[in-house]
Design a protein around this motif. Sequence first.
Motif, PDB file in Angstrom:
ATOM      1  N   GLU A 169     -10.629 -46.786  17.262  1.00  0.00           N
ATOM      2  CA  GLU A 169     -11.090 -46.045  16.185  1.00  0.00           C
ATOM      3  C   GLU A 169     -12.056 -44.685  16.806  1.00  0.00           C
ATOM      4  O   GLU A 169     -12.584 -44.870  18.077  1.00  0.00           O
ATOM      5  CB  GLU A 169     -12.445 -46.675  15.381  1.00  0.00           C
ATOM      6  CG  GLU A 169     -11.617 -47.886  14.527  1.00  0.00           C
ATOM      7  CD  GLU A 169     -12.587 -48.829  13.711  1.00  0.00           C
ATOM      8  OE1 GLU A 169     -13.726 -48.037  13.627  1.00  0.00           O
ATOM      9  OE2 GLU A 169     -12.457 -49.757  13.255  1.00  0.00           O
ATOM     10  N   GLY A 170     -12.147 -43.609  16.391  1.00  0.00           N
ATOM     11  CA  GLY A 170     -12.614 -42.600  16.708  1.00  0.00           C
ATOM     12  C   GLY A 170     -12.303 -41.310  15.963  1.00  0.00           C
ATOM     13  O   GLY A 170     -11.281 -41.187  15.102  1.00  0.00           O
ATOM     14  N   PRO A 171     -12.708 -40.136  16.459  1.00  0.00           N
ATOM     15  CA  PRO A 171     -12.050 -38.938  16.028  1.00  0.00           C
ATOM     16  C   PRO A 171     -10.699 -38.384  16.120  1.00  0.00           C
ATOM     17  O   PRO A 171     -10.150 -38.703  17.318  1.00  0.00           O
ATOM     18  CB  PRO A 171     -13.131 -37.677  16.828  1.00  0.00           C
ATOM     19  CG  PRO A 171     -13.454 -38.467  18.013  1.00  0.00           C
ATOM     20  CD  PRO A 171     -13.501 -39.956  17.630  1.00  0.00           C
ATOM     21  N   GLN A 172     -10.161 -37.949  14.909  1.00  0.00           N
ATOM     22  CA  GLN A 172      -8.638 -37.645  14.977  1.00  0.00           C
ATOM     23  C   GLN A 172      -8.436 -36.108  14.748  1.00  0.00           C
ATOM     24  O   GLN A 172      -9.282 -35.759  13.707  1.00  0.00           O
ATOM     25  CB  GLN A 172      -7.965 -38.388  14.307  1.00  0.00           C
ATOM     26  CG  GLN A 172      -7.773 -39.902  14.520  1.00  0.00           C
ATOM     27  CD  GLN A 172      -6.953 -40.544  13.576  1.00  0.00           C
ATOM     28  OE1 GLN A 172      -5.906 -40.090  13.354  1.00  0.00           O
ATOM     29  NE2 GLN A 172      -7.233 -41.750  13.107  1.00  0.00           N
ATOM     30  N   PHE A 173      -7.763 -35.303  15.405  1.00  0.00           N
ATOM     31  CA  PHE A 173      -7.598 -33.862  15.156  1.00  0.00           C
ATOM     32  C   PHE A 173      -5.996 -33.782  14.860  1.00  0.00           C
ATOM     33  O   PHE A 173      -5.227 -34.072  15.935  1.00  0.00           O
ATOM     34  CB  PHE A 173      -8.077 -33.059  16.337  1.00  0.00           C
ATOM     35  CG  PHE A 173      -9.398 -33.296  16.524  1.00  0.00           C
ATOM     36  CD1 PHE A 173     -10.478 -32.537  15.798  1.00  0.00           C
ATOM     37  CD2 PHE A 173      -9.972 -34.146  17.321  1.00  0.00           C
ATOM     38  CE1 PHE A 173     -11.752 -32.601  16.193  1.00  0.00           C
ATOM     39  CE2 PHE A 173     -11.383 -34.293  17.520  1.00  0.00           C
ATOM     40  CZ  PHE A 173     -12.340 -33.753  16.971  1.00  0.00           C
ATOM     41  N   VAL A 174      -5.739 -33.324  13.648  1.00  0.00           N
ATOM     42  CA  VAL A 174      -4.336 -33.290  13.137  1.00  0.00           C
ATOM     43  C   VAL A 174      -4.131 -31.710  13.075  1.00  0.00           C
ATOM     44  O   VAL A 174      -4.708 -30.975  12.298  1.00  0.00           O
ATOM     45  CB  VAL A 174      -4.034 -33.729  11.743  1.00  0.00           C
ATOM     46  CG1 VAL A 174      -2.907 -33.892  11.325  1.00  0.00           C
ATOM     47  CG2 VAL A 174      -4.734 -35.490  11.879  1.00  0.00           C
ATOM     48  N   LEU A 175      -3.051 -31.520  13.824  1.00  0.00           N
ATOM     49  CA  LEU A 175      -2.746 -30.047  14.016  1.00  0.00           C
ATOM     50  C   LEU A 175      -1.688 -29.785  12.944  1.00  0.00           C
ATOM     51  O   LEU A 175      -0.432 -30.499  12.841  1.00  0.00           O
ATOM     52  CB  LEU A 175      -1.721 -29.901  15.115  1.00  0.00           C
ATOM     53  CG  LEU A 175      -1.464 -28.440  15.586  1.00  0.00           C
ATOM     54  CD1 LEU A 175      -2.544 -27.416  15.682  1.00  0.00           C
ATOM     55  CD2 LEU A 175      -0.507 -28.417  16.864  1.00  0.00           C
ATOM     56  N   THR A 176      -2.022 -29.077  11.841  1.00  0.00           N
ATOM     57  CA  THR A 176      -1.219 -28.579  10.764  1.00  0.00           C
ATOM     58  C   THR A 176      -1.739 -27.305  10.140  1.00  0.00           C
ATOM     59  O   THR A 176      -2.864 -26.863  10.430  1.00  0.00           O
ATOM     60  CB  THR A 176      -1.536 -29.690   9.671  1.00  0.00           C
ATOM     61  OG1 THR A 176      -0.581 -29.329   8.580  1.00  0.00           O
ATOM     62  CG2 THR A 176      -2.782 -29.799   9.055  1.00  0.00           C
ATOM     63  N   HIS A 177      -0.632 -26.755   9.404  1.00  0.00           N
ATOM     64  CA  HIS A 177      -1.010 -25.521   8.682  1.00  0.00           C
ATOM     65  C   HIS A 177      -1.170 -25.680   7.207  1.00  0.00           C
ATOM     66  O   HIS A 177      -1.567 -24.770   6.513  1.00  0.00           O
ATOM     67  CB  HIS A 177       0.209 -24.365   9.014  1.00  0.00           C
ATOM     68  CG  HIS A 177       0.577 -23.840  10.466  1.00  0.00           C
ATOM     69  ND1 HIS A 177      -0.387 -23.303  10.892  1.00  0.00           N
ATOM     70  CD2 HIS A 177       1.537 -24.236  11.218  1.00  0.00           C
ATOM     71  CE1 HIS A 177      -0.166 -22.885  12.153  1.00  0.00           C
ATOM     72  NE2 HIS A 177       1.123 -23.538  12.451  1.00  0.00           N
ATOM     73  N   HIS A 178      -1.119 -27.066   6.869  1.00  0.00           N
ATOM     74  CA  HIS A 178      -1.074 -27.515   5.579  1.00  0.00           C
ATOM     75  C   HIS A 178      -2.125 -28.685   5.469  1.00  0.00           C
ATOM     76  O   HIS A 178      -1.576 -29.741   5.265  1.00  0.00           O
ATOM     77  CB  HIS A 178       0.050 -27.790   4.730  1.00  0.00           C
ATOM     78  CG  HIS A 178       1.229 -26.482   5.051  1.00  0.00           C
ATOM     79  ND1 HIS A 178       1.233 -25.558   4.335  1.00  0.00           N
ATOM     80  CD2 HIS A 178       2.188 -26.675   5.853  1.00  0.00           C
ATOM     81  CE1 HIS A 178       2.037 -24.743   4.695  1.00  0.00           C
ATOM     82  NE2 HIS A 178       2.685 -25.284   5.605  1.00  0.00           N
TER      83      HIS A 178
END
Length: 181
Positions: free
Chosen positions: A74-83
């Motif tokens: 568990e922890g921080p997630q960074f999702v790479l997206t333009h939407h």
Amino acid sequence: MARLLYSATMSLDGFIAGPGGDMSWLTAHLGPNPEVGELIGRIGALLVGRRTFGGDDPHRGTEKEGKAFGGGWEGPQFVLTHHAPDTVIPDVTFVGDLGTAVKAAKDAAGYKYVNVLGADVARQCMDAGVLDEILMIVAPVLLGAGVRMFDRKDRGSVDLEQLRVTEAPHVTNLWYRVRYS
């Protein structure tokens, strides 16, 4: 400082997902893996591709569905997206460009790993020269088609330095450092 690690389980013929992103093949190959168990405690953040974030889950239909490492992390997630979606998801930040996403994930990870999930994001990190290590867990299966571990057409070769090879029940773990020229 945080390092970027691309980790995934792949078939012997180089696919991390089957046709259409199908991950059901992976279920038979999940199980105790001391290498992964030790790694989970060394991950400070995830950098995830949008298709991976919203895609098929080998834990579908179980209490582990939708949880990183089947609920083991568990922890921080960074999702790479333009939407980015309109809905706020706890511990998930949607980021529109690779540089900002990498910096944010590294800042959040501190001195731990940023674990990269998703073939396209891993390729982008490799092309940008920011991917530090690769852990491929090779499962004894041939998928024949699907999402390749890396699809870097016309981008040249990349040298890797072997860090270690370990065995776990039904899989082989291959850990490398990326060597940029």
